[in-house]
Design a protein around this motif. Structure first.
Motif, PDB file in Angstrom:
ATOM      1  N   GLU A 298       0.406  -0.893   0.000  1.00  0.00           N
ATOM      2  CA  GLU A 298      -0.071   0.067   0.129  1.00  0.00           C
ATOM      3  C   GLU A 298       0.280   1.139  -0.024  1.00  0.00           C
ATOM      4  O   GLU A 298       0.276   1.852  -0.518  1.00  0.00           O
ATOM      5  N   ARG A 299       2.280   1.628   0.655  1.00  0.00           N
ATOM      6  CA  ARG A 299       3.853   2.279   0.815  1.00  0.00           C
ATOM      7  C   ARG A 299       3.161   2.523  -0.690  1.00  0.00           C
ATOM      8  O   ARG A 299       3.168   4.058  -1.373  1.00  0.00           O
ATOM      9  N   LYS A 300       4.007   1.398  -1.487  1.00  0.00           N
ATOM     10  CA  LYS A 300       4.797   1.613  -2.797  1.00  0.00           C
ATOM     11  C   LYS A 300       3.337   1.953  -3.667  1.00  0.00           C
ATOM     12  O   LYS A 300       3.428   3.036  -4.814  1.00  0.00           O
ATOM     13  N   LEU A 301       1.872   1.530  -3.340  1.00  0.00           N
ATOM     14  CA  LEU A 301       0.712   2.127  -4.137  1.00  0.00           C
ATOM     15  C   LEU A 301       0.610   3.640  -4.321  1.00  0.00           C
ATOM     16  O   LEU A 301       0.181   4.893  -5.352  1.00  0.00           O
ATOM     17  N   ILE A 302       0.445   3.893  -3.048  1.00  0.00           N
ATOM     18  CA  ILE A 302       0.769   5.229  -2.673  1.00  0.00           C
ATOM     19  C   ILE A 302       2.028   6.413  -3.611  1.00  0.00           C
ATOM     20  O   ILE A 302       2.345   7.143  -3.957  1.00  0.00           O
ATOM     21  N   GLY A 303       2.919   6.100  -2.984  1.00  0.00           N
ATOM     22  CA  GLY A 303       3.812   6.621  -3.565  1.00  0.00           C
ATOM     23  C   GLY A 303       4.005   6.463  -5.282  1.00  0.00           C
ATOM     24  O   GLY A 303       4.698   6.973  -6.086  1.00  0.00           O
TER      25      GLY A 303
END
Length: 202
Positions: A197-202
């Motif tokens: 989820e951090r990768k998708l937001i970033g």
């Protein structure tokens, strides 16, 4: 992510919807669209994976849908969430309901879509469905030993490499393939999910 069930094919397979991609159940009519996606890079010429080309697309779809009817495979077309354009394909397979495990595989994307985040979201959707809807205790991945790009991509999503399975399959050109096996287990899923989820937001 929304889970919308398609009963038209006689089995229960979800449509998985994200912000960038939609994973829609494959149908017998998807041949032309998948060929168009695979032609971006003439992917059927790759030696370390099996991607459908003009001569093999019919058998590719027939085999996928046969597995779906048997309940061991869920084949998807990866589509752009806005345009509906086919970007590639993926599937849940080796589905073992008794032991609550499966494999994510047969994943490929048009060359222009590789490295864009499409694969990350597709894997996020599949893993969320596997762990949170099917309540899997194990999801595994397998790739060719020589496919460094795929190996790196699997590690980036948070899977753990378990080992190399020697002569795991024979490729269309006759090569005896060594395969690398990876997995994510249920205890690891919360941490893997947060990282994705951090990768998708970033």
């Amino acid at each position: 992510m929304s889970l919308l069930y398609d009963q038209s094919a006689g089995y229960s397979q979800p449509t998985l919807t994200g912000s960038r991609v939609v994973l829609r159940p494959m149908t017998v009519n998807d041949g032309t669209r998948l060929l168009q996606a695979a032609s971006d890079g003439t992917l059927w010429e790759l030696k370390f994976t099996v991607i459908p080309g003009p001569e093999t697309i019919k058998g590719y779809i027939v085999a996928a849908l046969r597995g779906a009817q048997e309940g061991t495979v869920m084949p998807f077309v990866i589509e752009d969430a806005v345009s509906g354009t086919a970007l590639g394909s993926t599937r849940l397979w080796k589905i073992d309901h008794a032991n609550r495990k499966l494999e994510i595989g047969h994943t490929w994307l048009s060359v222009s879509m590789q490295g864009t985040g499409v694969n990350t979201e597709a894997k996020y959707l599949l893993l969320t469905y596997a762990f949170e809807v099917l309540h899997c205790v194990r999801v595994q991945f397998t790739t060719d030993e020589i496919n460094e790009k795929s190996r790196a991509a699997i590690l980036r999503i948070g899977a753990t490499q378990e080992g190399i399975v020697r002569h795991e399959r024979i490729m269309p050109d006759g090569r005896k393939r060594n395969s690398v096996r990876f997995s994510i287990i249920d205890d690891e899923w919360p941490q893997v999910k947060a990282a994705l989820e951090r990768k998708l937001i970033g």
